[in-house]
Write a protein that holds these residues in place. Structure first.
Motif, PDB file in Angstrom:
ATOM      1  N   LYS A  69     -11.490  88.802  89.404  1.00  0.00           N
ATOM      2  CA  LYS A  69     -12.333  89.949  89.055  1.00  0.00           C
ATOM      3  C   LYS A  69     -13.498  89.498  88.173  1.00  0.00           C
ATOM      4  O   LYS A  69     -14.654  89.919  88.386  1.00  0.00           O
ATOM      5  N   GLN A  70     -13.225  88.647  87.193  1.00  0.00           N
ATOM      6  CA  GLN A  70     -14.287  88.165  86.311  1.00  0.00           C
ATOM      7  C   GLN A  70     -15.309  87.329  87.081  1.00  0.00           C
ATOM      8  O   GLN A  70     -16.512  87.386  86.788  1.00  0.00           O
ATOM      9  N   LYS A  71     -14.856  86.569  88.066  1.00  0.00           N
ATOM     10  CA  LYS A  71     -15.788  85.806  88.900  1.00  0.00           C
ATOM     11  C   LYS A  71     -16.701  86.745  89.673  1.00  0.00           C
ATOM     12  O   LYS A  71     -17.915  86.525  89.773  1.00  0.00           O
ATOM     13  N   LEU A  72     -16.108  87.805  90.234  1.00  0.00           N
ATOM     14  CA  LEU A  72     -16.897  88.778  90.992  1.00  0.00           C
ATOM     15  C   LEU A  72     -17.937  89.454  90.098  1.00  0.00           C
ATOM     16  O   LEU A  72     -19.080  89.665  90.512  1.00  0.00           O
ATOM     17  N   ILE A  73     -17.531  89.784  88.875  1.00  0.00           N
ATOM     18  CA  ILE A  73     -18.463  90.416  87.939  1.00  0.00           C
ATOM     19  C   ILE A  73     -19.619  89.475  87.619  1.00  0.00           C
ATOM     20  O   ILE A  73     -20.785  89.895  87.557  1.00  0.00           O
ATOM     21  N   SER A  74     -19.318  88.180  87.453  1.00  0.00           N
ATOM     22  CA  SER A  74     -20.380  87.209  87.144  1.00  0.00           C
ATOM     23  C   SER A  74     -21.341  87.048  88.317  1.00  0.00           C
ATOM     24  O   SER A  74     -22.538  86.801  88.121  1.00  0.00           O
ATOM     25  N   TRP A  75     -20.837  87.211  89.540  1.00  0.00           N
ATOM     26  CA  TRP A  75     -21.696  87.081  90.719  1.00  0.00           C
ATOM     27  C   TRP A  75     -22.699  88.224  90.837  1.00  0.00           C
ATOM     28  O   TRP A  75     -23.706  88.099  91.527  1.00  0.00           O
ATOM     29  N   LEU A  76     -22.438  89.343  90.172  1.00  0.00           N
ATOM     30  CA  LEU A  76     -23.354  90.480  90.241  1.00  0.00           C
ATOM     31  C   LEU A  76     -24.724  90.152  89.670  1.00  0.00           C
ATOM     32  O   LEU A  76     -25.711  90.819  89.986  1.00  0.00           O
ATOM     33  N   THR A  77     -24.790  89.118  88.828  1.00  0.00           N
ATOM     34  CA  THR A  77     -26.073  88.743  88.206  1.00  0.00           C
ATOM     35  C   THR A  77     -26.909  87.825  89.093  1.00  0.00           C
ATOM     36  O   THR A  77     -28.065  87.546  88.773  1.00  0.00           O
ATOM     37  N   PHE A  78     -26.336  87.346  90.211  1.00  0.00           N
ATOM     38  CA  PHE A  78     -27.055  86.430  91.090  1.00  0.00           C
ATOM     39  C   PHE A  78     -28.008  87.202  92.002  1.00  0.00           C
ATOM     40  O   PHE A  78     -27.705  88.308  92.440  1.00  0.00           O
ATOM     41  N   ASP A  79     -29.148  86.601  92.271  1.00  0.00           N
ATOM     42  CA  ASP A  79     -30.115  87.210  93.187  1.00  0.00           C
ATOM     43  C   ASP A  79     -29.623  87.122  94.627  1.00  0.00           C
ATOM     44  O   ASP A  79     -29.033  86.109  95.035  1.00  0.00           O
ATOM     45  N   GLY A  80     -29.848  88.171  95.390  1.00  0.00           N
ATOM     46  CA  GLY A  80     -29.557  88.157  96.821  1.00  0.00           C
ATOM     47  C   GLY A  80     -28.120  88.439  97.193  1.00  0.00           C
ATOM     48  O   GLY A  80     -27.769  88.387  98.378  1.00  0.00           O
ATOM     49  N   VAL A  81     -27.259  88.741  96.214  1.00  0.00           N
ATOM     50  CA  VAL A  81     -25.857  89.022  96.548  1.00  0.00           C
ATOM     51  C   VAL A  81     -25.743  90.448  97.086  1.00  0.00           C
ATOM     52  O   VAL A  81     -26.600  91.308  96.855  1.00  0.00           O
ATOM     53  N   ASP A  82     -24.649  90.676  97.811  1.00  0.00           N
ATOM     54  CA  ASP A  82     -24.368  92.018  98.319  1.00  0.00           C
ATOM     55  C   ASP A  82     -23.728  92.814  97.187  1.00  0.00           C
ATOM     56  O   ASP A  82     -22.518  92.768  96.974  1.00  0.00           O
ATOM     57  N   TYR A  83     -24.546  93.541  96.450  1.00  0.00           N
ATOM     58  CA  TYR A  83     -24.078  94.267  95.264  1.00  0.00           C
ATOM     59  C   TYR A  83     -23.003  95.288  95.623  1.00  0.00           C
ATOM     60  O   TYR A  83     -22.008  95.418  94.916  1.00  0.00           O
ATOM     61  N   ASP A  84     -23.198  96.018  96.716  1.00  0.00           N
ATOM     62  CA  ASP A  84     -22.234  97.052  97.105  1.00  0.00           C
ATOM     63  C   ASP A  84     -20.887  96.448  97.456  1.00  0.00           C
ATOM     64  O   ASP A  84     -19.832  96.987  97.089  1.00  0.00           O
ATOM     65  N   LEU A  85     -20.914  95.328  98.176  1.00  0.00           N
ATOM     66  CA  LEU A  85     -19.667  94.663  98.558  1.00  0.00           C
ATOM     67  C   LEU A  85     -18.920  94.165  97.335  1.00  0.00           C
ATOM     68  O   LEU A  85     -17.701  94.359  97.206  1.00  0.00           O
ATOM     69  N   LEU A  86     -19.637  93.517  96.401  1.00  0.00           N
ATOM     70  CA  LEU A  86     -19.001  93.009  95.190  1.00  0.00           C
ATOM     71  C   LEU A  86     -18.437  94.154  94.349  1.00  0.00           C
ATOM     72  O   LEU A  86     -17.324  94.064  93.820  1.00  0.00           O
ATOM     73  N   SER A  87     -19.195  95.237  94.241  1.00  0.00           N
ATOM     74  CA  SER A  87     -18.737  96.386  93.455  1.00  0.00           C
ATOM     75  C   SER A  87     -17.489  96.999  94.060  1.00  0.00           C
ATOM     76  O   SER A  87     -16.557  97.403  93.340  1.00  0.00           O
ATOM     77  N   ASP A  88     -17.438  97.040  95.396  1.00  0.00           N
ATOM     78  CA  ASP A  88     -16.261  97.578  96.076  1.00  0.00           C
ATOM     79  C   ASP A  88     -15.041  96.701  95.823  1.00  0.00           C
ATOM     80  O   ASP A  88     -13.933  97.204  95.580  1.00  0.00           O
ATOM     81  N   LEU A  89     -15.229  95.381  95.861  1.00  0.00           N
ATOM     82  CA  LEU A  89     -14.122  94.463  95.598  1.00  0.00           C
ATOM     83  C   LEU A  89     -13.630  94.588  94.158  1.00  0.00           C
ATOM     84  O   LEU A  89     -12.424  94.565  93.896  1.00  0.00           O
ATOM     85  N   ILE A  90     -14.553  94.728  93.227  1.00  0.00           N
ATOM     86  CA  ILE A  90     -14.172  94.876  91.822  1.00  0.00           C
ATOM     87  C   ILE A  90     -13.357  96.146  91.623  1.00  0.00           C
ATOM     88  O   ILE A  90     -12.348  96.156  90.903  1.00  0.00           O
ATOM     89  N   ARG A  91     -13.768  97.238  92.283  1.00  0.00           N
ATOM     90  CA  ARG A  91     -13.016  98.492  92.188  1.00  0.00           C
ATOM     91  C   ARG A  91     -11.611  98.325  92.763  1.00  0.00           C
ATOM     92  O   ARG A  91     -10.635  98.849  92.208  1.00  0.00           O
ATOM     93  N   LYS A  92     -11.506  97.595  93.888  1.00  0.00           N
ATOM     94  CA  LYS A  92     -10.188  97.345  94.482  1.00  0.00           C
ATOM     95  C   LYS A  92      -9.297  96.565  93.514  1.00  0.00           C
ATOM     96  O   LYS A  92      -8.114  96.887  93.349  1.00  0.00           O
ATOM     97  N   PHE A  93      -9.857  95.557  92.875  1.00  0.00           N
ATOM     98  CA  PHE A  93      -9.069  94.759  91.943  1.00  0.00           C
ATOM     99  C   PHE A  93      -8.639  95.598  90.744  1.00  0.00           C
ATOM    100  O   PHE A  93      -7.537  95.413  90.218  1.00  0.00           O
ATOM    101  N   ASP A  94      -9.491  96.519  90.315  1.00  0.00           N
ATOM    102  CA  ASP A  94      -9.104  97.432  89.222  1.00  0.00           C
ATOM    103  C   ASP A  94      -7.915  98.298  89.632  1.00  0.00           C
ATOM    104  O   ASP A  94      -7.006  98.539  88.831  1.00  0.00           O
TER     105      ASP A  94
END
Length: 245
Positions: A69-94
């Protein structure tokens, strides 16, 4: 071309996750059984409960989920990432973490079930599940299929948090590794990497060989061996693909 993918863990935690995943797949595949193949399900269930009893699966897996989860959160700061996909995965992990936090002891209702316990005890004896050994099991297998299916479904509900979260976790881990082509030469392949948990080896089924892997997270070697030990197949020059996850 028909290929086969071999997976090999490079640490003890990943070895445990792969075994748990394998047994959960066995349970889901064989949950609709009859009196001819019922023991496949109960063997898998008994082995899974054994792993859970011998290891602190809940605590260890919560740590793994938190780390990812922490890795996914850190990836949110990268340019060009799929923000919606990462946010959905973070919610699933929560959600997964919240489910584990309300479980006192993983699989405890199954361990306390007298019917399951009686079967598990007899499974350790060769042929120990005959009708004269377990008449209650023999009778249970004769009740209507719908009633048995409902009971099995209720049993599996106690494992669903582990099943759903591990499926998501392993899917993420596998997607971290990209397959790259290699040529096997001199009957030996060695690789030095950083922090690798799992390697995946993809090779053509036509080669009829399997990998023998040794090593650990930072350094490992691969040898390809023929399925038939008497087969003098020359494995040099074999093309294969490797993904490090």
């Amino acid at each position: 071309m028909n290929n086969i993918i071999f997976e090999h863990p490079l640490n003890e935690k990943m070895r445990t996750w792969l075994r748990v995943e394998f047994l959960l797949n066995q349970l889901n595949t064989h949950c609709h059984f009859n009196d001819k193949n019922a023991l496949i399900f109960f063997h898998a269930l008994s082995e899974l409960l054994e792993i859970i009893e011998r290891n602190d699966i809940k605590a260890d897996f919560i740590k793994e989920l938190e780390t990812q989860k922490q890795k996914l959160i850190s990836w949110l700061t990268f340019d060009g990432v799929d923000y919606d996909l990462l946010s959905d995965l973070i919610r699933k992990f929560d959600v997964f973490l919240a489910q584990f936090n309300v479980i006192t002891r993983l699989g405890q209702p199954l361990k306390d079930d007298r019917f399951i316990t009686a079967i598990r005890q007899r499974l350790m004896i060769p042929g120990g599940c005959c009708s004269f050994d377990l008449p209650s099991f023999y009778l249970w297998l004769k009740i209507p299929q719908e009633k048995r299916d409902m009971q099995v479904k209720n049993w599996l509900q106690h494992l669903s948090p582990l099943d759903e979260s591990l499926t998501c976790y392993m899917q993420l881990i596998r997607q971290l590794g990209e397959f790259k082509p290699f040529i096997y030469t001199n009957s030996f392949f060695q690789e030095t990497n950083g922090d690798v948990n799992l390697i995946r080896i993809r090779i053509s089924l036509e080669k009829n060989v399997y990998p023998q892997v040794s090593g650990h997270m930072s350094r490992y070697s691969i040898r390809f061996l023929p399925l038939d030990a008497c087969d003098s197949v020359n494995t040099d020059g074999i093309y294969f693909e490797l993904a490090c996850c």
